[in-house]
Design a protein around this motif. Sequence first.
Motif, PDB file in Angstrom:
ATOM      1  N   TYR A   1      75.904  92.038  51.321  1.00 51.40           N
ATOM      2  CA  TYR A   1      75.978  91.328  52.693  1.00 51.40           C
ATOM      3  C   TYR A   1      75.728  89.866  52.493  1.00 51.40           C
ATOM      4  CZ  TYR A   1      77.707  94.748  55.638  1.00 51.40           C
ATOM      5  OH  TYR A   1      78.077  96.359  56.102  1.00 51.40           O
ATOM      6  N   ARG A   2      75.408  90.378  50.194  1.00 52.18           N
ATOM      7  CA  ARG A   2      75.172  88.931  49.914  1.00 52.18           C
ATOM      8  C   ARG A   2      73.721  88.472  50.237  1.00 52.18           C
ATOM      9  NH1 ARG A   2      78.096  85.005  50.100  1.00 52.18           N
ATOM     10  NH2 ARG A   2      79.430  85.165  51.546  1.00 52.18           N
ATOM     11  N   GLU A   3      72.597  89.232  50.639  1.00 52.45           N
ATOM     12  CA  GLU A   3      71.355  89.211  50.275  1.00 52.45           C
ATOM     13  C   GLU A   3      70.857  89.234  49.757  1.00 52.45           C
ATOM     14  OE1 GLU A   3      69.319  90.257  55.022  1.00 52.45           O
ATOM     15  OE2 GLU A   3      70.322  91.369  53.597  1.00 52.45           O
TER      16      GLU A   3
ATOM     17  N   ILE B   1      66.981  88.327  49.019  1.00 49.80           N
ATOM     18  CA  ILE B   1      65.977  88.423  49.674  1.00 49.80           C
ATOM     19  C   ILE B   1      65.547  89.583  49.318  1.00 49.80           C
ATOM     20  CG2 ILE B   1      63.502  86.686  50.204  1.00 49.80           C
ATOM     21  CD1 ILE B   1      64.656  83.942  50.477  1.00 49.80           C
TER      22      ILE B   1
ATOM     23  N   ARG C   1      62.895  80.092  48.408  1.00 47.98           N
ATOM     24  CA  ARG C   1      63.049  80.857  49.171  1.00 47.98           C
ATOM     25  C   ARG C   1      61.987  82.217  49.108  1.00 47.98           C
ATOM     26  NH1 ARG C   1      63.315  80.868  54.609  1.00 47.98           N
ATOM     27  NH2 ARG C   1      64.846  83.291  54.807  1.00 47.98           N
TER      28      ARG C   1
ATOM     29  N   ARG D   1      58.846  84.006  50.215  1.00 46.76           N
ATOM     30  CA  ARG D   1      58.695  85.312  50.498  1.00 46.76           C
ATOM     31  C   ARG D   1      57.403  86.794  50.370  1.00 46.76           C
ATOM     32  NH1 ARG D   1      57.586  89.282  52.624  1.00 46.76           N
ATOM     33  NH2 ARG D   1      58.742  90.650  54.354  1.00 46.76           N
TER      34      ARG D   1
ATOM     35  N   GLN E   1      69.901  96.477  56.195  1.00 46.81           N
ATOM     36  CA  GLN E   1      70.153  95.351  55.913  1.00 46.81           C
ATOM     37  C   GLN E   1      71.116  95.038  57.648  1.00 46.81           C
ATOM     38  OE1 GLN E   1      72.285  95.244  52.411  1.00 46.81           O
ATOM     39  NE2 GLN E   1      70.124  94.512  51.559  1.00 46.81           N
TER      40      GLN E   1
ATOM     41  N   ARG F   1      73.063  84.629  52.216  1.00 47.73           N
ATOM     42  CA  ARG F   1      73.215  84.893  53.295  1.00 47.73           C
ATOM     43  C   ARG F   1      71.743  84.348  53.716  1.00 47.73           C
ATOM     44  NH1 ARG F   1      71.841  87.251  57.093  1.00 47.73           N
ATOM     45  NH2 ARG F   1      73.026  87.644  59.251  1.00 47.73           N
ATOM     46  N   GLY F   2      70.641  84.568  52.794  1.00 49.15           N
ATOM     47  CA  GLY F   2      69.604  84.125  52.995  1.00 49.15           C
ATOM     48  C   GLY F   2      69.248  83.165  53.328  1.00 49.15           C
ATOM     49  N   ASP F   3      69.734  81.986  52.872  1.00 49.68           N
ATOM     50  CA  ASP F   3      69.038  80.793  52.695  1.00 49.68           C
ATOM     51  C   ASP F   3      69.219  80.072  53.979  1.00 49.68           C
ATOM     52  OD1 ASP F   3      68.455  77.919  52.404  1.00 49.68           O
ATOM     53  OD2 ASP F   3      67.778  79.607  49.901  1.00 49.68           O
ATOM     54  N   ARG F   4      68.391  80.622  54.837  1.00 51.19           N
ATOM     55  CA  ARG F   4      68.493  79.508  55.799  1.00 51.19           C
ATOM     56  C   ARG F   4      68.707  78.020  55.922  1.00 51.19           C
ATOM     57  NH1 ARG F   4      62.579  79.479  58.603  1.00 51.19           N
ATOM     58  NH2 ARG F   4      62.135  80.102  56.949  1.00 51.19           N
TER      59      ARG F   4
ATOM     60  N   GLU G   1      59.184  85.417  59.172  1.00 49.13           N
ATOM     61  CA  GLU G   1      59.838  85.621  58.027  1.00 49.13           C
ATOM     62  C   GLU G   1      60.914  86.790  57.839  1.00 49.13           C
ATOM     63  OE1 GLU G   1      60.249  84.159  54.913  1.00 49.13           O
ATOM     64  OE2 GLU G   1      59.241  81.965  56.277  1.00 49.13           O
ATOM     65  N   ASP G   2      60.156  87.708  58.431  1.00 52.00           N
ATOM     66  CA  ASP G   2      61.446  89.265  58.372  1.00 52.00           C
ATOM     67  C   ASP G   2      62.126  88.758  59.500  1.00 52.00           C
ATOM     68  OD1 ASP G   2      60.379  89.876  56.200  1.00 52.00           O
ATOM     69  OD2 ASP G   2      59.565  91.176  57.366  1.00 52.00           O
TER      70      ASP G   2
ATOM     71  N   GLN H   1      63.902  86.119  61.022  1.00 46.49           N
ATOM     72  CA  GLN H   1      64.848  85.259  59.625  1.00 46.49           C
ATOM     73  C   GLN H   1      65.587  85.541  58.887  1.00 46.49           C
ATOM     74  OE1 GLN H   1      65.224  82.295  60.264  1.00 46.49           O
ATOM     75  NE2 GLN H   1      63.851  81.487  61.461  1.00 46.49           N
ATOM     76  N   LEU H   2      65.001  86.709  57.423  1.00 50.30           N
ATOM     77  CA  LEU H   2      65.729  87.375  57.123  1.00 50.30           C
ATOM     78  C   LEU H   2      67.189  87.874  57.688  1.00 50.30           C
ATOM     79  CD1 LEU H   2      63.855  88.137  54.111  1.00 50.30           C
ATOM     80  CD2 LEU H   2      65.509  86.204  53.868  1.00 50.30           C
TER      81      LEU H   2
END
Lengths: 688, 688
Positions: free
Chosen positions: A577-579, A581, A624, A628, B20, B373-376, B654-655, B657-658
């Motif tokens: 899913y292209r995460e 971090i 980021r 983290r 995930q 995807r992680g970049d909020r 943080e978690d 958010q992820l």
Amino acid sequence: MGLADASKRILLGRKLRSSQLGETLLPKRIALPVFASDALSSVAYAPDEVFIMLSIAGTTSYVFSPWIGVAVALVMTAVIASYRQTVHAYPSGGGDYEVASVNLGPAAGTTVASALLVDYVLTVAVSISSGSQYAAAAIPFLSGHEVLFASALVVVLMALNLRGIRESGSYFAVPTYLFMVAIIGMSLYGGYRWAVGTLPEVESAALDVVPREGFEGPLTQFAMVFLLARAFSSGCAALTGVEAISNGVPAFKRPKSRNAASTLLMLGMIAVTMMLSVILLAREMGIRYVDPHELDRLRTAAGDPMPDGYDQHTVIAQIAGALFADFPPGFYFVVTMTGVILVLAANTAFNGFPVLGSILAKDGFAPRALGSRGDRLAYSNGIVFLAVMAIVLIVAFDAQTTKLIQLYIVGVFVSFNLSQLGMIRHWTRHLATEKDAGRRRKMQQSRVINAIGLAFTAVVLVVVLLTKFLEGAWITILAMTAAYFVMRSIRRHYDRVAKEIAAEETDKVLPTRVHAIVLVSKLHKPTLRALAYAKASRPNVLEAVCVSTDPAETDRLLAAWDERRIDVPLKVLYSPYRELIKPIVDYAVEIRQANPRGVVAVYIPEYVVGRWWEQLLHNQSALRLKGRLLFTPGVMVTSVPFQLQSSAVALEREDRQLTRVRPGDLRRGRVTSEEAPDRVRPRPPRQR
Amino acid sequence: MGLADASKRILLGRKLRSSQLGETLLPKRIALPVFASDALSSVAYAPDEVFIMLSIAGTTSYVFSPWIGVAVALVMTAVIASYRQTVHAYPSGGGDYEVASVNLGPAAGTTVASALLVDYVLTVAVSISSGSQYAAAAIPFLSGHEVLFASALVVVLMALNLRGIRESGSYFAVPTYLFMVAIIGMSLYGGYRWAVGTLPEVESAALDVVPREGFEGPLTQFAMVFLLARAFSSGCAALTGVEAISNGVPAFKRPKSRNAASTLLMLGMIAVTMMLSVILLAREMGIRYVDPHELDRLRTAAGDPMPDGYDQHTVIAQIAGALFADFPPGFYFVVTMTGVILVLAANTAFNGFPVLGSILAKDGFAPRALGSRGDRLAYSNGIVFLAVMAIVLIVAFDAQTTKLIQLYIVGVFVSFNLSQLGMIRHWTRHLATEKDAGRRRKMQQSRVINAIGLAFTAVVLVVVLLTKFLEGAWITILAMTAAYFVMRSIRRHYDRVAKEIAAEETDKVLPTRVHAIVLVSKLHKPTLRALAYAKASRPNVLEAVCVSTDPAETDRLLAAWDERRIDVPLKVLYSPYRELIKPIVDYAVEIRQANPRGVVAVYIPEYVVGRWWEQLLHNQSALRLKGRLLFTPGVMVTSVPFQLQSSAVALEREDRQLTRVRPGDLRRGRVTSEEAPDRVRPRPPRQR
């Protein structure tokens, strides 16, 4: 000394210093204008406030105006005498805050600090509001736009201070001395014309003032006393800024304390002379001056109300206008210099605020970052905060000095009182151990002076509180209380942290092994450098890790890895899913769990670019991720930078920032001396 | 394969995936509403625009309205047939952008992308403006406050999307199906009453429309054609949103392409039916509908101008009002569902924008961070940008759909055209290699369909450009051009960087030695940990470095150092002006100069705290220092974190958010499935 003796205390001082800031100490003739603007500028509005208060009972009470001037002068003398003791006893520049903290404990110190913080905001608001009134007197076009003009002035001051003004002695000396020349010259000329009997009348002399409702008949004694007390407490605005020198002793030429004490005396004498002259002249020239909100209490000679749009000019503007009726340059000179000195006074607050911030930071009452000179951000925040609060006040109180003055002074006198009390304790403490009779006598003398100072300032504080509390002083007290609690909780936080991180014997245990992972996205110079650096630090395990969000790209990476025969294993973490971090964090946690006494070293290759928009295009995920990973126990994060060509731009910008002048440098004895030749150090040749 | 073979390709996929995102594929009955809202919602304003344009020549030209509806339906059919080819040929969800990029090159791809970006903004502006008109029809109180209401709606949508909406099938299915029920139900009921001869007239039926100046007499043929062309191009607004499904193929249940194609067909049929029904009914019920700016062209039955404050309701609202005159719930149901579907359509743009952003990021046309995807932050910036631009348009065009529609469609048809052209190329390319006769025939068939699609959409694009360019389409084209150039320069930047960092053989050289310095301010746990970690990585030289800004504090540190017998030498850098950063940077440069092939490792102990205000109180100088050291060649910076108790708060945040839902997840086939039991993974016990 222990094992560490060998290389310890190798003093790099001399060498580094040359590339840093220079130091210039101020002779008295420069120190006076540097520290005087705040104290002297109050002559621009304090007499006006005295007349406004007396006007409440009509012009007959103007007869008291010289006496009020004398009372203020008396208090001023007592305060100055007291502060001369302070500069000798506390030459380090901590001022009232230090005196109160050392002698009365941190609660008193914090109280003084919050009083000073609030007063800095008010100094800006009051000085700039008054300044915009002077501007309106000289430039009729500005009449009615004072709020806008004052706010704009604050914004300009803010911008200048954010930018960093290269302050110098002459920057202060020229306008301050010109202001003295203007006011004292005008007074002397007025005195001469008074002596020869040609003293003209001011523009408002022909007017009449209707007493405020309830004050028409002969006043009761109580009402009269209350009125005089209010006039007196408004006149005490002349005392603000006197304490500035006690914060600036380190900037004086040696002998610092003695020079500071004589400058203080000089300042006091000049301020008292100017204020008394203006009050006397104004009365003799027939001033009529009411609260600008109550212009309807003014009557023309015929007894009619004033026409609409009548503009009441400040006292000094009226005097100068009458005296220099035939010589407009004289009028404009006086009004302009008064305006300039008011702006300088406001600027004083912009200088004092960060200085106080750094002292508070050292004691843990403000964010630590405020304590180091390098922190541009913290300084900037302070300056912006100060400007915003001042603008809020200016807008809320319609840029009217008369209203703002009700909030002023409370803070100053709170700190005067605590400081005098602290000084008395100081002498008492020292007397307990001092044996030498001569020194004991001197100390006892000093204690008496401080006691007199305390008596005077305590009376003024009570008078100010009684007469101004409902008029606005409550706002000040509320703000002070808020500031006090913020500072205390910052301190509590730091104390709690200090306790939590206090070293224990067990803390010296070494991690058993280092498992290094190098993050890889592509195979390019930054990656190779990170791999080389990681390898050079010889971890127990070294592997490269890549998060696969796209199988095709991962295959290309694997192929390149093989082709270059890189002797570090590459581990692929699949992330459908292209995460980016979470897979890395989870992997780090896993390694650490397998080996709880080891440590995971994460190496992140980073691009270093120069322009802000380039920064948006790179490193965002790295940032980021670093943020983290810091939360993951047993992990250390290493950035291996790779400087792109464009980074040179930013390097220069950064270096400019580091050596830049900060507000308040001058009055702490620091300047970037352009003349210091050793400042210009050739930059070492850049290497990759 | 090389040396790295051993540990390479150890797939952590399965294990990590469990923690995930889950994956849920959409059956057709859910996919239809998920992707339909944008396309269906245009029935809420497209018929209105047709009538407005025809009104220019008076009501007599309304006779053409069904034909215009038919023409739009024809184009719709051609477009849908074309896109059915696309979903088969490009099932990866890249949509028009992928088709254009692959077949016509990156310039065409970027053009499509900029067209889509601009159209997302317009989708929000148009849908919400139209929605606020419906709201005003149902809630008279809102009349006259449409701009404010529409802007508020956009802000609410923005907030919801920033927060992350947990989208689900039913979230779309319920309102979309209810909307279909409302419109189709209303049409059937209207058709029934028409058949039985009791069809009522709408509220505006008694009015008359004065033709616009210059259109009074019988029209020239050219004027008539131009008028019909304008009406037609406004009606083509019904086609926006049709391409949504081609971007969402991966979210469909298998067989993905086939399901997507049938859903597309269904969508087209429903949209055409709804639009034609509304146009027919409106005409039969005697609608009179003019540009809301020209209400003065309406006349009452008596021939007088309309009274002030006359409110012209939308076409659907008028039909529903007349049909359900005796049954208000019917009216409110239709109007409410129309409003809801318009808001859903606007939300579509909030979902599509970040999805497009991530595709562009992958190709280097947008900041890379958008791709993960992680970049909020990047997602949030996109959402805020979209909302702000939409509000700017709403305010600038007074929330009037009629005006905004002039800007709309251009972008859609630009991308339709390029996409069809790309598809023709696609088939031609494949035909060049394909030998199988059956498949060749199918391909030739597809190419014909796409050619017909291109012909239709090209005609529409020309008509749209001719009729709308001066009316507002130029703004769209300007914005598209700007977007195009921004994307190209981002890509150029990435290309330049890629060239600069391309690996060379010399890059594998190892540094000869590592000189580690550990920054020390006090002797506490974080410092000791940093020392231990630094020691564990066995550098060639290890020393602790302390910047002395206060001699007393430095002495205390030295004493503590001796007392604890720490076996790392401590070097003191004197900084009389309390700078922290420059002495360290200079020292690092010096070490590096002495040993140009070595590397300096700077270890910085860092506090990790949980609350934002705590972060202000710590690490500010460390942050600045890290930023500065990155610019120094040959230096790597290691953060050694020390987690304070309060950091647990932030870790949880943080978690959260992820794993949070991002806008657009649903239509890419991703959801955080609460039902997936393996998502809840016990957190590993925290260690220090």
